[in-house]
Design an enzyme around this catalytic site. Structure first.
Site, short mmCIF file in Angstrom:
data_model
loop_
_atom_site.label_atom_id
_atom_site.label_comp_id
_atom_site.label_asym_id
_atom_site.label_seq_id
_atom_site.Cartn_x
_atom_site.Cartn_y
_atom_site.Cartn_z
N CYS A 140 7.07 65.51 4.84
CA CYS A 140 8.07 66.58 4.85
C CYS A 140 7.52 67.85 5.51
O CYS A 140 8.18 68.48 6.34
CB CYS A 140 8.52 66.88 3.43
SG CYS A 140 7.15 67.01 2.24
N HIS A 220 9.28 73.52 -0.41
CA HIS A 220 8.05 74.15 0.07
C HIS A 220 8.43 75.41 0.86
O HIS A 220 9.53 75.47 1.43
CB HIS A 220 7.31 73.24 1.06
CG HIS A 220 6.97 71.88 0.55
ND1 HIS A 220 6.13 71.66 -0.51
CD2 HIS A 220 7.34 70.64 1.00
CE1 HIS A 220 5.99 70.35 -0.70
NE2 HIS A 220 6.71 69.71 0.20
P1 NAD Z 1 9.30 57.88 -5.39
O1 NAD Z 1 8.25 57.60 -6.40
O2 NAD Z 1 10.39 58.84 -5.70
O3 NAD Z 1 10.02 56.52 -4.95
C1 NAD Z 1 9.31 55.36 -4.68
C2 NAD Z 1 10.11 54.18 -5.19
O4 NAD Z 1 9.42 52.98 -4.88
C3 NAD Z 1 10.28 54.19 -6.71
O5 NAD Z 1 11.62 53.82 -7.00
C4 NAD Z 1 9.30 53.13 -7.19
O6 NAD Z 1 9.72 52.52 -8.39
C5 NAD Z 1 9.36 52.16 -6.04
N1 NAD Z 1 8.19 51.27 -5.94
C6 NAD Z 1 6.99 51.37 -6.55
N2 NAD Z 1 6.20 50.34 -6.15
C7 NAD Z 1 6.93 49.61 -5.28
C8 NAD Z 1 6.67 48.44 -4.54
N3 NAD Z 1 5.49 47.81 -4.61
N4 NAD Z 1 7.64 47.95 -3.73
C9 NAD Z 1 8.85 48.57 -3.63
N5 NAD Z 1 9.14 49.68 -4.34
C10 NAD Z 1 8.19 50.20 -5.14
O7 NAD Z 1 8.53 58.30 -4.07
P2 NAD Z 1 9.10 59.17 -2.87
O8 NAD Z 1 8.96 60.61 -3.22
O9 NAD Z 1 10.43 58.65 -2.47
O10 NAD Z 1 8.00 58.88 -1.76
C11 NAD Z 1 8.06 57.73 -0.94
C12 NAD Z 1 7.23 57.98 0.30
O11 NAD Z 1 7.79 59.08 1.00
C13 NAD Z 1 5.76 58.35 0.06
O12 NAD Z 1 4.99 57.90 1.15
C14 NAD Z 1 5.80 59.86 0.08
O13 NAD Z 1 4.56 60.44 0.41
C15 NAD Z 1 6.83 60.10 1.17
N6 NAD Z 1 7.49 61.39 1.11
C16 NAD Z 1 7.88 61.93 -0.07
C17 NAD Z 1 8.49 63.17 -0.07
C18 NAD Z 1 8.89 63.84 -1.34
O14 NAD Z 1 8.84 65.05 -1.41
N7 NAD Z 1 9.31 63.16 -2.37
C19 NAD Z 1 8.73 63.83 1.13
C20 NAD Z 1 8.39 63.22 2.33
C21 NAD Z 1 7.75 61.99 2.31
#
Ligand code: NAD
Length: 337
Positions: A140, A220
């Site tokens: 992000c 942020h």
């Molecule tokens: P999150 O924890 O909200 O969602 C992840 C989902 O994946 C959850 O539903 C979890 O139960 C599921 N999960 C866990 N293990 C799994 C597996 N083995 N296979 C499939 N699903 C599985 O996380 P998020 O915030 O959505 O982040 C996801 C990615 O995006 C990460 O790489 C993170 O760094 C990136 N990201 C997050 C944000 C943020 O602010 N939330 C912003 C930009 C990028």
């Protein structure tokens, strides 16, 4: 129609699925989840075929009354492209699965850059991602800075950039994150990881970044100083940024002083989940002293990577150039700056 599977249906995955569904040239093949929680319930209510990640846990979905279409292996087989939105580090572990099925995969910014051939930002690296087997949509924060630095680089050149990133402690649903009563240098080391990550998109950019974490969940905030390589004034910088579809330059008359009002504005405007897909740049903060540009911008961490994931799908499927893809994405989402 590009059939897109979404593996990992959390903060990012559920938003990406809805954005994919809104596109005229894409369909959601299904979403894969580890556990039968509230997000699984909503996925089914939205009509997304639900797949279990772990075959051994299918009973848990059945006990919760959630109908499964299959397992993640089948979802990957049926998808033209997979968006992996699993927690940081798990995407890399899934890479073999996508490779076995010869399914192009889009990873997220929590993964190391070497998970993919290209670090992706629609504004800065779309063309490099066309036809790639793997891309990583940068984080992000890196997305927000890439959108800002791409036009500045093209128009003026950047001699040196310095950014302090005041980061939200956790997303609203992350009840285990913090701090709840402190202001932390995080990471303490300088530069923070954001600078090197930006260099995966802009290899020649001279940038130093410092990170902090604060007790906030909404967004942020970046404090940005860029020494431009050529002369500029605040009016021309402002006009340049206003012309960028994924930068929203906040006019003072909106009277928006922070992330709280930004989210309120997005909700009032009918944005799904109150999402701000654009960088929100305070117009009044755009200041130029000599060749030094200063500004503040807010980045909605849950939302800004969403249109980028949609464009990444078209890039790997190689069905559109950057201009076509970003226009399609924005029209379908109603992203009008
Ligand atoms: P999150 O924890 O909200 O969602 C992840 C989902 O994946 C959850 O539903 C979890 O139960 C599921 N999960 C866990 N293990 C799994 C597996 N083995 N296979 C499939 N699903 C599985 O996380 P998020 O915030 O959505 O982040 C996801 C990615 O995006 C990460 O790489 C993170 O760094 C990136 N990201 C997050 C944000 C943020 O602010 N939330 C912003 C930009 C990028």
């Amino acid at each position: 129609m590009i059939q897109v599977g979404v593996n990992g249906y959390g903060t990012i995955g559920k938003r990406v699925a809805d954005a994919i569904r809104a596109q005229p040239d894409m369909a959601v093949a299904g979403v894969a989840k580890t556990s039968p929680n509230f997000e699984a319930k909503v996925a089914l209510e939205r009509g997304y075929p639900l797949y279990a990640v772990d075959g051994e846990r299918t009973d848990a979905f059945a006990e919760a009354g959630f109908d499964l279409t299959g397992t993640v292996d089948e979802l990957v087989a049926e998808s033209d492209v997979v968006v992996d939105a699993t927690p940081a580090g798990i995407g890399a572990a899934n890479a073999d699965l996508y490779r076995e099925h010869d399914t192009p995969a889009i990873f997220q910014g929590g993964e190391d850059p070497d998970v993919a051939e290209v670090s992706f930002n629609a504004r800065a690296s779309y063309e490099a991602a066309r036809g790639a087997d793997t891309v990583r949509v940068v984080s992000c924060n890196t997305t927000g800075l890439s959108r800002l630095f791409a036009p500045l680089t093209e128009e003026y050149g950047i001699e040196k950039a310095r950014v302090t990133l005041v980061r939200r402690g956790g997303d609203p649903g992350q009840t285990d994150r913090g701090p709840i009563n402190d202001t932390l240098p995080d990471p303490v080391e300088i530069p923070s990881h954001h600078g090197p990550d930006l260099n995966t998109v802009f290899p020649d950019l001279d940038v130093d970044t410092m990170g902090m974490k604060v007790p906030a969940t909404l967004m942020h905030t970046h404090s940005v100083n860029v020494t431009l390589a050529s002369e500029a004034d605040a009016e021309s910088v402002r006009a340049l940024l206003e012309a960028e579809s994924r930068l929203f330059v906040l006019p003072p008359e909106l009277d928006i002083d922070g992330a709280g009002k930004l989210k309120e504005f997005a909700q009032d405007a009918g944005r799904p989940r109150g999402d701000c897909w654009e960088n929100c740049v305070w117009g009044d903060s755009i200041t130029v002293e000599g060749r030094d540009l200063y500004l503040f911008q807010a980045i909605h961490q849950e939302a800004d990577v969403v249109p980028e994931n949609v464009d990444a799908v078209r890039a790997v499927a190689d069905t559109a150039d950057r201009e076509e893809s970003t226009t399609l994405t924005e029209d379908a989402l109603g992203l009008d700056g």
